[in-house]
Motif scaffolding. Structure first.
Motif, PDB file in Angstrom:
ATOM      1  N   TYR A 108       0.829  -1.201   0.000  1.00 20.96           N
ATOM      2  CA  TYR A 108       0.000   0.000   0.000  1.00 20.96           C
ATOM      3  C   TYR A 108       0.866   1.255   0.000  1.00 20.96           C
ATOM      4  O   TYR A 108       1.973   1.252   0.542  1.00 20.96           O
ATOM      5  CB  TYR A 108      -0.927   0.010   1.227  1.00 20.96           C
ATOM      6  N   SER A 112      -4.221   7.124  -1.580  1.00 25.75           N
ATOM      7  CA  SER A 112      -5.211   6.124  -1.987  1.00 25.75           C
ATOM      8  C   SER A 112      -5.216   5.982  -3.505  1.00 25.75           C
ATOM      9  O   SER A 112      -4.809   6.898  -4.225  1.00 25.75           O
ATOM     10  CB  SER A 112      -6.597   6.526  -1.496  1.00 25.75           C
ATOM     11  N   CYS A 113      -5.704   4.859  -3.967  1.00 22.51           N
ATOM     12  CA  CYS A 113      -5.708   4.598  -5.416  1.00 22.51           C
ATOM     13  C   CYS A 113      -6.801   3.603  -5.750  1.00 22.51           C
ATOM     14  O   CYS A 113      -6.924   2.570  -5.081  1.00 22.51           O
ATOM     15  CB  CYS A 113      -4.353   4.014  -5.828  1.00 22.51           C
ATOM     16  N   THR A 114      -7.566   3.888  -6.779  1.00 24.41           N
ATOM     17  CA  THR A 114      -8.642   2.988  -7.192  1.00 24.41           C
ATOM     18  C   THR A 114      -8.110   1.563  -7.359  1.00 24.41           C
ATOM     19  O   THR A 114      -7.164   1.337  -8.120  1.00 24.41           O
ATOM     20  CB  THR A 114      -9.266   3.451  -8.524  1.00 24.41           C
ATOM     21  N   TRP A 198      -7.982  11.045 -10.826  1.00 26.80           N
ATOM     22  CA  TRP A 198      -8.328  10.826  -9.409  1.00 26.80           C
ATOM     23  C   TRP A 198      -7.084  10.348  -8.647  1.00 26.80           C
ATOM     24  O   TRP A 198      -6.789  10.838  -7.559  1.00 26.80           O
ATOM     25  CB  TRP A 198      -9.405   9.750  -9.274  1.00 26.80           C
ATOM     26  N   ARG A 339      -2.792   7.317   7.289  1.00 20.24           N
ATOM     27  CA  ARG A 339      -3.895   7.202   6.329  1.00 20.24           C
ATOM     28  C   ARG A 339      -4.009   5.803   5.740  1.00 20.24           C
ATOM     29  O   ARG A 339      -3.035   5.126   5.503  1.00 20.24           O
ATOM     30  CB  ARG A 339      -3.681   8.214   5.186  1.00 20.24           C
ATOM     31  N   GLY A 340      -5.202   5.389   5.519  1.00 20.44           N
ATOM     32  CA  GLY A 340      -5.496   4.109   4.883  1.00 20.44           C
ATOM     33  C   GLY A 340      -7.000   4.105   4.775  1.00 20.44           C
ATOM     34  O   GLY A 340      -7.676   4.463   5.728  1.00 20.44           O
ATOM     35  N   SER A 341      -7.544   3.756   3.624  1.00 25.51           N
ATOM     36  CA  SER A 341      -8.990   3.907   3.442  1.00 25.51           C
ATOM     37  C   SER A 341      -9.766   3.089   4.464  1.00 25.51           C
ATOM     38  O   SER A 341      -9.445   1.912   4.695  1.00 25.51           O
ATOM     39  CB  SER A 341      -9.377   3.454   2.046  1.00 25.51           C
ATOM     40  N   ARG A 343     -12.392   0.713   5.835  1.00 30.88           N
ATOM     41  CA  ARG A 343     -13.084  -0.421   5.197  1.00 30.88           C
ATOM     42  C   ARG A 343     -14.484  -0.619   5.792  1.00 30.88           C
ATOM     43  O   ARG A 343     -15.304  -1.347   5.250  1.00 30.88           O
ATOM     44  CB  ARG A 343     -12.256  -1.704   5.351  1.00 30.88           C
ATOM     45  N   GLN A 423     -22.826   0.220  -1.957  1.00 31.29           N
ATOM     46  CA  GLN A 423     -21.875  -0.255  -0.964  1.00 31.29           C
ATOM     47  C   GLN A 423     -22.325   0.204   0.429  1.00 31.29           C
ATOM     48  O   GLN A 423     -23.117   1.145   0.573  1.00 31.29           O
ATOM     49  CB  GLN A 423     -20.476   0.291  -1.261  1.00 31.29           C
ATOM     50  N   GLY A 478     -12.240   7.131  -0.565  1.00 30.06           N
ATOM     51  CA  GLY A 478     -12.772   7.504  -1.867  1.00 30.06           C
ATOM     52  C   GLY A 478     -13.764   6.423  -2.270  1.00 30.06           C
ATOM     53  O   GLY A 478     -13.648   5.276  -1.834  1.00 30.06           O
ATOM     54  N   LEU A 479     -14.728   6.787  -3.095  1.00 23.39           N
ATOM     55  CA  LEU A 479     -15.734   5.818  -3.534  1.00 23.39           C
ATOM     56  C   LEU A 479     -16.134   6.141  -4.961  1.00 23.39           C
ATOM     57  O   LEU A 479     -16.055   7.292  -5.392  1.00 23.39           O
ATOM     58  CB  LEU A 479     -16.987   5.907  -2.659  1.00 23.39           C
ATOM     59  N   THR A 480     -16.628   5.126  -5.648  1.00 22.47           N
ATOM     60  CA  THR A 480     -17.178   5.415  -6.956  1.00 22.47           C
ATOM     61  C   THR A 480     -18.712   5.480  -6.860  1.00 22.47           C
ATOM     62  O   THR A 480     -19.268   5.285  -5.778  1.00 22.47           O
ATOM     63  CB  THR A 480     -16.633   4.429  -8.008  1.00 22.47           C
ATOM     64  N   PHE A 501     -15.922  13.335  -8.038  1.00 19.98           N
ATOM     65  CA  PHE A 501     -15.252  12.562  -6.974  1.00 19.98           C
ATOM     66  C   PHE A 501     -16.199  12.430  -5.793  1.00 19.98           C
ATOM     67  O   PHE A 501     -17.018  13.315  -5.551  1.00 19.98           O
ATOM     68  CB  PHE A 501     -13.980  13.296  -6.510  1.00 19.98           C
ATOM     69  N   ARG A 512      -7.576  -1.756  10.012  1.00 22.53           N
ATOM     70  CA  ARG A 512      -6.971  -2.891   9.329  1.00 22.53           C
ATOM     71  C   ARG A 512      -5.797  -3.335  10.181  1.00 22.53           C
ATOM     72  O   ARG A 512      -4.974  -2.534  10.590  1.00 22.53           O
ATOM     73  CB  ARG A 512      -6.467  -2.405   7.964  1.00 22.53           C
TER      74      ARG A 512
END
Ligand SMILES: Cc1cc2nc3c(=O)[nH]c(=O)nc-3n(C[C@H](O)[C@H](O)[C@H](O)COP(=O)(O)O)c2cc1C
Length: 513
Positions: A108, A112-114, A198, A339-341, A343, A423, A478-480, A501, A512
């Motif tokens: 990681y 963040s990255c898609t 993004w 930082r870490g998305s 979950r 989601q 981030g979310l789609t 975005f 996590r």
């Protein structure tokens, strides 16, 4: 004469052709071919690594200060040297944690990255610096080393390509972001072109914050002639292209002349996967939004239409500005490394002060060649689920007035879950922050390249909101989203706008491990 960039039906064709909808998601036949998953690194096989110092000094400035206040463009205090570059590269695109998921190991990154597919690479173009001779370098994320593609001072080429963009013309060094489409398109197909901006945006949010934390001027430059910059980096432009340039520091004027000849290098890189699939829609949109010359870049740059909405008539809530001494002082380093998305979110409320700080600090600090100082192209629309002293509902943010205008009161968790591609995360968050741009106005002003600008700004805003959340010990992801359904949901206020975005912010339910 109309330039290619001004033929804006290309941007609409791409945008409309890559929308997600309830229907499109169900009718899609794309299957992930894990046996052919691309390598998430660009690895030059024949260039010697130049290790970057790992013991570079941390950045002590509070993150909430750094994200809101870029240093003056001409500040000279910060020295651009090898340790400073190592810190900047690490905090924007370095590996910050390694986790195993079943049989897979994922390295990681700081931003963040898609899909954690990491298709963005960073290159460095610099004059002679303390500890590093002038050259063009690639940042090898996998072994935290630079590799020199070209020796000599090529900064003049960037000055020419941008039509003498003022910050680049004085910068000792510049970072160029690229995307290798396939590394993201493997999963996301043609929609990967949005992800270029993004995922470059979240990296640039970190880079701008880290540079600001060091007192180093930096700026996002999107107006440049594409072909010479791609040639400088020796990119195979059917597969990889330059997205943005970030000048760093302020030194002596860079000469735009006397640039060494650009010969093709044909350097070997490790194959990404067994085979690659081409998505012509990506290449078409990139070509349609390319600029041909420095002169075109000069006339392209300048302020765009402001995303700050006109004063509304609806009920609105004035947000108090939290004094700096009352804010968490966690440093840029601490926040980026934390930082870490998220979950999973616990359905717990934010305080109004936390939301106020997030919006105030997260939306003002983007220095870019397509923005007036402190401005944004995007408008922020919020779905508030749980914020103390704020009725749940939908809001639009008035940035200059630092005020939230209530659009519709009510509890919209189910709708938010649906809009965020069905989601749980957007339903369970405390607030969803959507960036919507008036693409009609943006494309009128900037041509197709305005599409790159609006998407990139969405990514930078999203990345900055991540930092603003983690600086306050909150979580974010981030979310789609379902494009048109979101616009309809925020209409009539958002009618005609397009989603760029989505960031969900809240209290993480579990970390996590
Ligand atoms: C633009 C963007 C969209 C994302 N969309 C989703 C999403 O729809 N669902 C999800 O669970 N995570 C989403 N993520 C989170 C990524 O999966 C996450 O950033 C990636 O796995 C890397 O992990 P990290 O952010 O913890 O470093 C998104 C991230 C970004 C930047």
């Amino acid at each position: 004469m109309t330039t290619t960039n001004q033929q804006i039906e290309a941007a609409w064709t791409y945008h409309d052709g890559t929308k997600h909808s309830y229907q499109s998601v169900r009718s899609g036949r794309h299957v992930l071919d894990f046996a052919n998953q691309p390598l998430p690194f660009k690895i030059y096989t024949d260039l010697a690594p130049i290790p970057l110092p790992k013991e570079a000094p941390p950045i002590p400035l509070p993150a909430l200060e750094a994200i809101a206040a870029p240093p003056a463009a001409s500040a000279r205090e910060a020295v651009v040297d090898l340790p400073a570059l190592a810190t900047l590269l690490y905090l924007s695109a370095g590996i910050t944690k390694v986790r195993r998921h079943g049989g897979w190991e994922i390295r990681y990154r700081a931003a963040s990255c898609t899909g954690a597919l990491y298709h963005i690479d960073l290159y460095l173009v610099c004059g002679d610096l303390p500890g590093l001779p002038a050259g063009v370098y690639h940042f090898g994320v996998h072994d935290f080393a630079l590799r020199r593609l070209r020796a000599g001072d090529y900064r003049g080429l960037l000055v020419q390509a941008t039509g003498a963009e003022p910050a680049l013309a004085m910068a000792p060094a510049a970072i160029v972001c690229t995307s290798t489409f396939w590394r993201n398109a493997w999963k996301y197909q043609a929609r990967a072109y949005r992800h270029c901006f993004w995922d470059a945006g979240t990296i640039l949010a970190n880079l701008l914050a880290a540079a600001a934390g060091m007192g180093m001027p930096s700026r996002v430059v999107l107006g440049f002639a594409d072909a010479p910059v791609n040639a400088l980096l020796d990119l195979d432009t059917d597969r990889e292209v330059s997205l943005a340039i970030v000048p760093l520091g302020w030194g002596d004027a860079v000469s735009p002349t006397g640039v060494p000849e650009i010969e093709p290098l044909r350097l070997e890189t490790r194959p990404l996967s067994g085979f690659e699939t081409d998505y012509p829609a990506i290449r078409a949109m990139h070509a349609a939004s390319s600029l041909d010359s420095g002169a075109e870049a000069t006339s392209w740059r300048g302020a765009g239409p402001s995303g700050d909405p006109a004063a509304g008539t609806g009920r609105s809530v004035s947000l108090a500005q939290v004094p700096a001494e009352a804010l968490p002082a966690d440093s840029v380093n601490e926040v980026i490394l934390r930082r870490g998305s998220s979950r999973q979110f616990a359905r717990m409320p934010l305080s109004l002060a936390q939301l106020s700080t997030l919006l105030q600090r997260g939306t003002r600090g983007i220095p870019a060649d397509f923005l007036a100082p402190g401005a944004t192209l995007n408008t922020l629309y919020l779905i508030v689920h749980a914020v103390d002293d704020l009725p749940p509902g939908t809001y639009v943010y008035h940035r200059t007035a630092h005020r939230l205008e209530l659009l519709r009161q009510g509890s919209f968790r189910d709708q938010a879950g649906f809009l965020g591609l069905e989601q749980d995360l957007p339903a369970d968050a405390s607030v969803n922050v959507y960036c919507l741009a008036d693409l009609h106005g943006v494309l009128r002003r900037f041509g197709n390249r305005g599409y790159r600008a609006a998407q990139l700004e969405g990514g930078i805003l999203g990345g900055t909101l991540y930092l603003g959340a983690y600086a306050q010990r909150l979580g974010a992801t981030g979310l789609t989203f379902y494009d048109d359904e979101v616009t309809t949901f925020f209409s009539p206020h958002a009618a005609g706008k397009s989603v760029m975005f989505l960031t969900a912010v809240g209290h993480p339910a579990r970390r996590r491990s």
